[in-house]
Design an enzyme around this catalytic site. Structure first.
Site, PDB file in Angstrom:
ATOM      1  N   ASP A  51       0.833  -1.198   0.000  1.00  0.00           N
ATOM      2  CA  ASP A  51       0.000   0.000   0.000  1.00  0.00           C
ATOM      3  C   ASP A  51       0.872   1.254   0.000  1.00  0.00           C
ATOM      4  O   ASP A  51       0.620   2.201  -0.748  1.00  0.00           O
ATOM      5  CB  ASP A  51      -0.927   0.017   1.221  1.00  0.00           C
ATOM      6  CG  ASP A  51      -1.962  -1.094   1.192  1.00  0.00           C
ATOM      7  OD1 ASP A  51      -2.115  -1.712   0.131  1.00  0.00           O
ATOM      8  OD2 ASP A  51      -2.602  -1.344   2.220  1.00  0.00           O
ATOM      9  N   GLU A  55       0.341  -5.925  -5.286  1.00  0.00           N
ATOM     10  CA  GLU A  55      -0.112  -5.029  -6.350  1.00  0.00           C
ATOM     11  C   GLU A  55       1.010  -4.217  -6.988  1.00  0.00           C
ATOM     12  O   GLU A  55       1.173  -4.218  -8.203  1.00  0.00           O
ATOM     13  CB  GLU A  55      -1.173  -4.073  -5.789  1.00  0.00           C
ATOM     14  CG  GLU A  55      -1.700  -3.068  -6.797  1.00  0.00           C
ATOM     15  CD  GLU A  55      -2.866  -2.257  -6.266  1.00  0.00           C
ATOM     16  OE1 GLU A  55      -2.977  -1.076  -6.615  1.00  0.00           O
ATOM     17  OE2 GLU A  55      -3.686  -2.822  -5.497  1.00  0.00           O
TER      18      GLU A  55
END
Length: 368
Positions: A19, A273
């Site tokens: 993140d 991600e």
């Protein structure tokens, strides 16, 4: 794009730095375009190695510091507020933003979502989300979904990225990192959680005909490799390789050097991600370990991405085994042929689309 804006990006570190990695790239790219950015973060520890030099135009603020919150409430409200991945900024900061929006007209409030190739992303991207309660009641957030198609918010890609890669000198970088690579040795990076198929990968590489150097990233990947060795009672005997396999353990890398790692390798194992996106831009064959979810929602998410990728059957099956969907032995990995053509085609498809920051600024300009 109008006058220079103040952006507040809120990021909560949930797990494994991904993140924060996404938010730091976003903040840095906005700052490089002349915007002013405050990155509110509850744990900035990873920035010490991820971005040790910081970035001009980006101010990192500990949102758990009451004095920082008080100071921000007393000052000008941001022109743009971004909640990353469903985090919840302090109510006092939302109230200050709402006050400015009500006094001078609505200001963009963006809910930056997680990356997915699932069909709902195209349906929901850009839609409004009215706020009915709390300090922001009466305001409207807007969903922003990163994605792989033109109908989504795209992927982070700083200007000149692929041109810099074209000038990259692999041998020079490996030497600077003191990695004892020799010409003809296949390079494979390993950035993973704790895949159950790690033992199969070890055996395949060690017993293979092609000499391979596995570049193991710091943190959970290194811990997983060493745990595997301990379980096999290999100890120091195989800590740095066995058979055709040699191993180099890497320190924590800055974001630019993580890109260099991906550019240097013939095959990249990535997770989460941020590293998936960077591996796609690298254009080499890749294997993605998706973050596991209790309800197995990650199964549909991985398969949707494999569908978008046009993964050949061997690559699809490798992903299923690597991610624990299939208990079969790992199929043979490939660094050439269909896997490489698939990676190169995906990069060209994405390159033709607008990047995430360009799309985000465009959306905000439309709604301002």
């Amino acid at each position: 794009m109008g006058t220079r804006k103040q952006w507040d990006i809120f990021c909560q570190v949930i797990d494994n730095h991904g993140d924060l990695g996404v938010c730091w790239r976003l903040a840095s790219q906005l700052a490089a375009l002349g915007e002013r950015v405050r990155l509110w973060i509850d744990d900035a520890t990873a920035l010490h190695w991820m971005a040790p030099a910081g970035c001009d135009g980006v101010q990192v603020i500990d949102w758990l510091d009451p004095a920082a919150v008080t100071e921000a409430v007393a000052g000008p409200a941001p022109d743009v507020l971004i909640e990353a991945f469903g985090c919840e900024p302090a109510p006092e900061l939302i109230a200050r933003f709402a006050e400015a929006s009500n006094a001078c007209g609505p200001r963009p409030w963006i809910n930056l979502e997680y990356l997915s190739a699932e069909p709902y992303v195209e349906r929901l991207h850009g839609l409004p989300s009215p706020v009915f309660k709390g300090a922001g009641a009466g305001l409207t957030k807007r969903f922003f979904y990163p994605g792989f198609t033109p109908a989504t918010g795209g992927l982070l890609r700083e200007p000149g990225l692929l041109e810099r890669q074209a000038r990259f000198d692999r041998a020079q970088w490996l030497a600077a990192q003191q990695i004892p690579w020799r010409e003809g040795e296949r390079l494979v990076s390993l950035f993973c959680y704790e895949p159950s198929a790690l033992a199969d990968l070890w055996t395949q590489l060690a017993d293979g005909q092609e000499p391979t150097r596995l570049l193991v990233t710091a943190g959970r990947a290194t811990q997983a490799v060493k745990a595997h060795l301990a379980s096999e009672n290999a100890g120091n005997r195989a800590a740095h390789g066995h058979g055709a396999l040699s191993i180099s353990y890497l320190p924590y890398l800055t974001q630019p050097d993580f890109d260099h790692l991906l550019w240097a390798c013939d095959l990249n194992f990535v997770r989460g991600e941020d590293s998936l996106v960077r591996a796609l831009w690298a254009g080499a064959p890749l294997v993605w370990q998706i973050y596991p979810q209790d309800d197995d929602a990650h199964h549909a998410k991985l398969n949707a991405w494999l569908d978008w990728l046009g993964a050949p059957p061997s690559l699809r099956r490798f992903h299923h085994v690597w991610n624990g969907f299939d208990a079969s032995p790992l199929p043979p990995l490939e660094t050439q042929g269909p896997w490489r053509r698939t990676a190169e085609s995906a990069r060209e498809t994405l390159r033709a689309q607008d990047d995430l920051v360009a799309q985000l600024r465009h959306l905000i300009a439309q709604k301002s």
